[in-house]
Design an enzyme around this catalytic site. Structure first.
Site, mmCIF file in Angstrom:
data_model
loop_
_atom_site.group_PDB
_atom_site.id
_atom_site.type_symbol
_atom_site.label_atom_id
_atom_site.label_comp_id
_atom_site.label_asym_id
_atom_site.label_seq_id
_atom_site.Cartn_x
_atom_site.Cartn_y
_atom_site.Cartn_z
ATOM 1 C CG HIS A 1 16.410 -35.617 -53.107
ATOM 2 N ND1 HIS A 1 15.983 -34.811 -52.076
ATOM 3 C CD2 HIS A 1 15.912 -36.856 -52.833
ATOM 4 C CE1 HIS A 1 15.231 -35.507 -51.244
ATOM 5 N NE2 HIS A 1 15.176 -36.768 -51.670
ATOM 6 C CG MET B 1 17.344 -44.821 -46.187
ATOM 7 S SD MET B 1 16.228 -46.202 -46.351
ATOM 8 C CE MET B 1 15.071 -45.577 -47.566
ATOM 9 N N GLY C 1 13.264 -34.618 -42.202
ATOM 10 C CA GLY C 1 12.401 -33.862 -43.111
ATOM 11 C C GLY C 1 10.924 -34.035 -42.778
ATOM 12 N N GLY D 1 16.512 -32.015 -51.250
ATOM 13 C CA GLY D 1 15.839 -32.143 -49.952
ATOM 14 C C GLY D 1 16.826 -32.586 -48.881
ATOM 15 C CG HIS D 2 18.589 -36.524 -49.059
ATOM 16 N ND1 HIS D 2 18.397 -37.043 -50.318
ATOM 17 C CD2 HIS D 2 17.948 -37.359 -48.212
ATOM 18 C CE1 HIS D 2 17.689 -38.161 -50.228
ATOM 19 N NE2 HIS D 2 17.394 -38.370 -48.965
ATOM 20 C CB SER E 1 15.813 -41.527 -53.151
ATOM 21 O OG SER E 1 16.471 -40.684 -52.238
ATOM 22 N NE ARG E 2 10.807 -46.185 -51.936
ATOM 23 C CZ ARG E 2 11.030 -46.126 -50.617
ATOM 24 N NH1 ARG E 2 10.838 -44.990 -49.948
ATOM 25 N NH2 ARG E 2 11.447 -47.200 -49.954
ATOM 26 C CD GLN F 1 11.866 -41.065 -41.180
ATOM 27 O OE1 GLN F 1 11.863 -42.162 -41.729
ATOM 28 N NE2 GLN F 1 12.595 -40.070 -41.638
HETATM 29 P P1 AMP Z 1 15.561 -40.840 -46.983
HETATM 30 O O1 AMP Z 1 16.923 -40.865 -47.611
HETATM 31 O O2 AMP Z 1 14.440 -40.894 -47.958
HETATM 32 O O3 AMP Z 1 15.427 -41.812 -45.843
HETATM 33 O O4 AMP Z 1 15.423 -39.395 -46.331
HETATM 34 C C1 AMP Z 1 16.382 -38.921 -45.410
HETATM 35 C C2 AMP Z 1 15.864 -37.658 -44.773
HETATM 36 O O5 AMP Z 1 15.616 -36.675 -45.773
HETATM 37 C C3 AMP Z 1 14.532 -37.862 -44.027
HETATM 38 O O6 AMP Z 1 14.558 -37.125 -42.808
HETATM 39 C C4 AMP Z 1 13.526 -37.304 -44.996
HETATM 40 O O7 AMP Z 1 12.345 -36.830 -44.381
HETATM 41 C C5 AMP Z 1 14.311 -36.174 -45.631
HETATM 42 N N1 AMP Z 1 13.750 -35.809 -46.937
HETATM 43 C C6 AMP Z 1 13.418 -36.660 -47.944
HETATM 44 N N2 AMP Z 1 12.885 -35.980 -48.981
HETATM 45 C C7 AMP Z 1 12.849 -34.679 -48.610
HETATM 46 C C8 AMP Z 1 12.400 -33.477 -49.246
HETATM 47 N N3 AMP Z 1 11.862 -33.485 -50.465
HETATM 48 N N4 AMP Z 1 12.536 -32.318 -48.575
HETATM 49 C C9 AMP Z 1 13.089 -32.295 -47.322
HETATM 50 N N5 AMP Z 1 13.543 -33.393 -46.678
HETATM 51 C C10 AMP Z 1 13.411 -34.560 -47.305
#
Ligand code: AMP
Length: 282
Positions: free
Chosen positions: A34, A30, A149, A36-37, A188-189, A155
């Site tokens: 960061h 979304m 992730g 993580g992404h 992101s939050r 999920q």
């Molecule tokens: P989001 O943009 O929050 O929907 O996350 C997109 C993808 O990034 C999802 O598969 C999440 O599980 C993964 N994700 C989010 N935060 C992290 C993190 N801190 N470490 C690893 N993957 C992450």
């Protein structure tokens, strides 16, 4: 790096990559990227020759009182970061491209036995929205590999089950949680947090770490481990949503924890709801 805003552009780019014999990977997000992404992009690159990221704040997975309208966005920065990790294509569809005139009449529903736990219990309809948009993205990209992730534990489980149960022909990879140096899981939050809330939010990573440490020290009783988690979350200004130790396949609370059981937490600091988890024995 190419960008696309329509499904037709994506299909053309994917067809071209396929003609060149490339293995295709997709990283759905979304945005407001960061590390993580970006770690998911690295894993996608390790497992494929052509890597795409989607950036789409999916209205279908937000409840009526949730943060859809204020969800953080910075597309320019996201494109710079994704490009820096060697992404081949970023797909940023407008809402109307994904859901033409609100005309979505078919949805992917998880079974209640996997939905009525953790985030599914707190966020009715959330996983219907997630699975539906992910199924659409799989239909648009037809990837060989998609990377998610572990941070979003339920999920990842539901997507694996969707792919298995609906016979979708792709591989799913789930990457470990990337954390800030003080342990806070990247999200992101996190940008919503005031300095005080940011300090309180450390209770989540401390709680899952305390659970992991207690399990490593020999405690296997589910209730005793949950008590450790609840006590670490007992911080003024932290409103616990759930504090669980669950079976990784069923998400049922465990009576006796075993290696692979998961400690999962969700809590609110002010208006911001964050989640975290840790795999015991890992
Ligand atoms: P989001 O943009 O929050 O929907 O996350 C997109 C993808 O990034 C999802 O598969 C999440 O599980 C993964 N994700 C989010 N935060 C992290 C993190 N801190 N470490 C690893 N993957 C992450």
């Amino acid at each position: 790096m190419r960008t696309a805003t329509t499904k037709a552009e994506v299909r053309a780019a994917v067809a071209e990559a396929r003609r060149a014999g490339k293995r295709i990977a997709l990283v759905p997000t979304m945005g407001y990227l960061h590390e993580g992404h970006l770690s998911l992009l690295d894993r996608a690159r390790a497992g494929a020759d052509w890597v795409a990221m989607s950036i789409f704040v999916n209205p279908l997975q937000f409840g009526p009182t949730e943060d859809l309208s204020r969800y953080p966005r910075d597309l320019e920065r996201d494109l710079r970061l994704a490009g820096g990790r060697g992404t081949d294509l970023v797909f940023t569809p407008p809402v109307e491209e994904m859901y033409s005139a609100g005309e979505q009449k078919v949805f992917v529903l998880p079974d209640a036995s996997l939905e009525d736990h953790l985030d599914g219990a707190s966020r009715p309809g959330h996983f219907r929205g997630v699975l539906t948009v992910v199924a659409k993205l799989f239909g648009i990209f037809a990837p060989d590999l998609a990377v998610f992730g572990q941070k979003d534990l339920q999920q990842a489980l539901l997507i694996r089950r969707m792919v298995a149960d609906l016979d979708m022909p792709l591989e799913i990879d789930v990457a470990p949680i990337v954390r800030e140096s003080d342990g806070l899981a990247m999200s992101s939050r996190n940008v919503y947090l005031s300095a005080e809330e940011r300090a309180r939010a450390l209770a989540l990573s401390r709680a899952v770490e305390a659970c992991r440490a207690r399990f490593a020290a020999g405690e296997t009783d589910g209730d005793a481990l949950r008590a450790v988690v609840r006590s670490a979350l007992d911080v003024p200004g932290v409103e616990v949503d759930y504090a669980e130790v669950v079976d990784p396949a069923t998400l049922d609370a465990v009576k006796v924890a075993a290696p692979g059981s998961v400690c999962a937490v969700a809590a609110r600091m002010g208006r911001t709801r964050l989640i975290d988890n840790a795999i015991l024995g890992a």
